[in-house]
Every structure is written in C-alpha cells, then in structure tokens.
Design a protein around this motif. Sequence first.
Motif, PDB file in Angstrom:
ATOM      1  N   ASP A  21       0.472  -1.174   0.129  1.00 12.72           N
ATOM      2  CA  ASP A  21      -0.733   0.075  -0.202  1.00 12.72           C
ATOM      3  C   ASP A  21       0.475   1.188  -0.189  1.00 12.72           C
ATOM      4  O   ASP A  21       0.334   2.624  -0.823  1.00 12.72           O
ATOM      5  N   GLN A  22       1.685   1.518   0.527  1.00 14.41           N
ATOM      6  CA  GLN A  22       3.147   2.213   0.424  1.00 14.41           C
ATOM      7  C   GLN A  22       3.979   2.599  -0.736  1.00 14.41           C
ATOM      8  O   GLN A  22       4.200   3.459  -0.680  1.00 14.41           O
ATOM      9  N   ARG A  25       2.794   4.709  -6.892  1.00 11.43           N
ATOM     10  CA  ARG A  25       1.386   3.772  -7.638  1.00 11.43           C
ATOM     11  C   ARG A  25       2.261   4.364  -8.666  1.00 11.43           C
ATOM     12  O   ARG A  25       2.333   3.566 -10.032  1.00 11.43           O
ATOM     13  N   THR A 258      -5.084  -3.871  -7.054  1.00  9.59           N
ATOM     14  CA  THR A 258      -5.525  -4.070  -5.080  1.00  9.59           C
ATOM     15  C   THR A 258      -4.361  -4.577  -3.686  1.00  9.59           C
ATOM     16  O   THR A 258      -3.783  -5.713  -4.806  1.00  9.59           O
ATOM     17  N   ALA A 259      -4.658  -4.368  -2.965  1.00  6.61           N
ATOM     18  CA  ALA A 259      -4.077  -5.166  -1.902  1.00  6.61           C
ATOM     19  C   ALA A 259      -4.542  -6.933  -2.562  1.00  6.61           C
ATOM     20  O   ALA A 259      -3.593  -7.644  -1.916  1.00  6.61           O
TER      21      ALA A 259
END
Length: 299
Positions: A21-22, A25, A258-259
């Motif tokens: 998530d960190q 992108r 997505t995760a």
Amino acid sequence: ENSLMLLQESLESGAALAQFDQLYRKKPGMTMNAARLDANIAKNRYRDISPYDQTRVILKGLTDYINANYVNMEIPGSGIVNRYIAAQGPLPATCTDFWQMVWEQHTSLLVMLTMKNERGRVKCHQYWPDMYETLDYGALQITCVKEDESTSFAFREFNLTNIETREERHISHMQYIAWPDHGVPDDPGDFLDFVIKVRERRQGMVEPTVVHCSAGIGRTGVLITMETAMCLVEANQPVYPLSIVRQMRDQRAMLIQTASQYKFVCEAILKVYHGCFGTLNFENEQCFEQMNNGLTTKC
Ligand code: PTR
Ligand code: PTR
C-alpha cells in the motif's frame, strides 16, 4: 529459500500488504503528456490510466500514440530479460493502432486477461475476427484459423498478412476468461496453469509479448509478476514481490491494482514453491532439477 520464508512471514503478519500500500503507484519524475494531447484523449479507455512518455510504445507514422508501455523484466543471474508490452484493451477506434503495434514490434504472442464484457459493461472491444473469418485493420489482414475454449481459457491462432508487403505472420492469442477487474482469478490453480502455458509458448521468444486487460494495469501486473517470480525461482534468485512491483511500476504506472491482487499473487508464488518442494529448502541440488523439470509440467 530465505526470501520466500520472509514472504510467508510478512504475509502472515500483514506487513507485506502494508508495504504494498505504501509503494508509489507512479514513479516520481515520469511524465504522461502524450496521453493528454487533444488528438489522443479519445484513444484512452480510462481517463485516469495513461502510459509514461518515457516508456510508451511509439507507432510509426504521424499519429504515434497508443496506450501501451514497454515493460522489461530482468532475471538476474540468468541473462534473461522477459520483454512485455503492457496495454489497455483496445477500443473500437484503436484496434488498427493495436495491430500496427503488434506488427511493428514483431509480437507473436498476445495475452488477454479480460472478458469482452463484465457485469454488463464493455471491458474490451473484440479486436480479432471470429473463427474462419478475416478482418482488415489498416494495412493488416487478420484471419482466425484456430480457436479452443475451456471454462477458463480461450486459445486462438491468427494469420496476419501485411497487404502492402505480402508478408505473412502467425500469432497466438491466449485469453484468460475467469478473472473480473479489480478482483482476483476465480481459481488459483487455473491461473497458474494459464501462466505455465504462457511460459511454454514464450520459450525462447525475444520479441515482446503483448499483455492486456481492460485498463492494462491490474490483471496485467499480476500476470507479469507471476511469470517473473517463476523465472526467479528457476534461476535460483531470491523472490521479493515488492521489488518486482516496483520494477514494473517504473515502466508503467499502477501495475497490480489492489492489495488483494498483490496478496493473491504472493500466495500463488508460495504455492508454486511448495508445490514443487513441499518444504522451504532450496539448498538441495535435487530439488532444483525437480523444479526445472517440474515447473512446466507438475506444479
Ligand atoms: N461471455 C463473456 C464475454 O463475452 O465477455 C466471456 C467470453 C469472452 C466468452 C470471450 C468467450 C470469449 O471469446 P469469443 O466469444 O471470442 O470466443
Ligand atoms: N477508472 C477505472 C476504474 O478504476 O474502474 C480504471 C480501471 C479499470 C483500473 C479497470 C483498473 C482496471 O482493471 P484492469 O487493469 O485489471 O483491467
């Protein structure tokens, strides 16, 4: 193997997903100006998904834009660089550009990870002819000469003829049809089977494989990550999925969306490894042989 042990631990603790998530992108410093030019706006399927200028595929001719990036994945220690073009699913108005790209890049394998329609929405235009039919896209004439479908895959073969030069080529089309966008494949076993089949088809290929879904980020990123991880395992290199994702995102933004897609691919990597060895022990010579023979058949 140490990196896979770490991966298992970080999945269990939740650290793996937090790190994902960190991760950026979009790579700092990369630009996306070509996508925003007036002449090109309509060539993007989604307003928020654009290719980097620095790595975009440039078509020959006056209108050189297509929403696609080169993504080269190096496998250290093996001398292998797996070459891909990650692309959005063609729109009605970009099918000719898409085939021009395929021709100019000498691509002989297309991997499609979306259905044409999902939940009542169009996700990708059918840019290929039906079985035994022929369609013209600019200077290229495409005929579908083979089509096999199972519940999860559709494999097709196309003949391409350049009408101007009379040159003829052959292209394979491998479509995975059980994987909605933003989601994960319905069946990890089927997905691994598919990736193994893609790898078999790619053996020895130097030209880039075109991989696309609808936006060309989520599912495309999962496939490239999985194939890269399989190659790393075979080459006896450590597998750090997050650095695979970083390497991809340095070439096309947002790959793996997505995760849960990230978690899925990490678990699939561990599954392949365990499927081959049963244990996390990489020291043993025999294990290696088993894997090198086994990855493409048993796992
Ligand atoms: N019915 C779904 C769709 O059209 O999106 C799944 C599907 C997709 C089925 C493609 C078959 C497909 O390939 P074709 O219709 O070209 O054989
Ligand atoms: N704006 C779109 C959305 O978020 O729905 C863009 C998008 C569409 C992003 C599909 C990812 C998508 O999935 P994939 O890259 O796997 O086709």
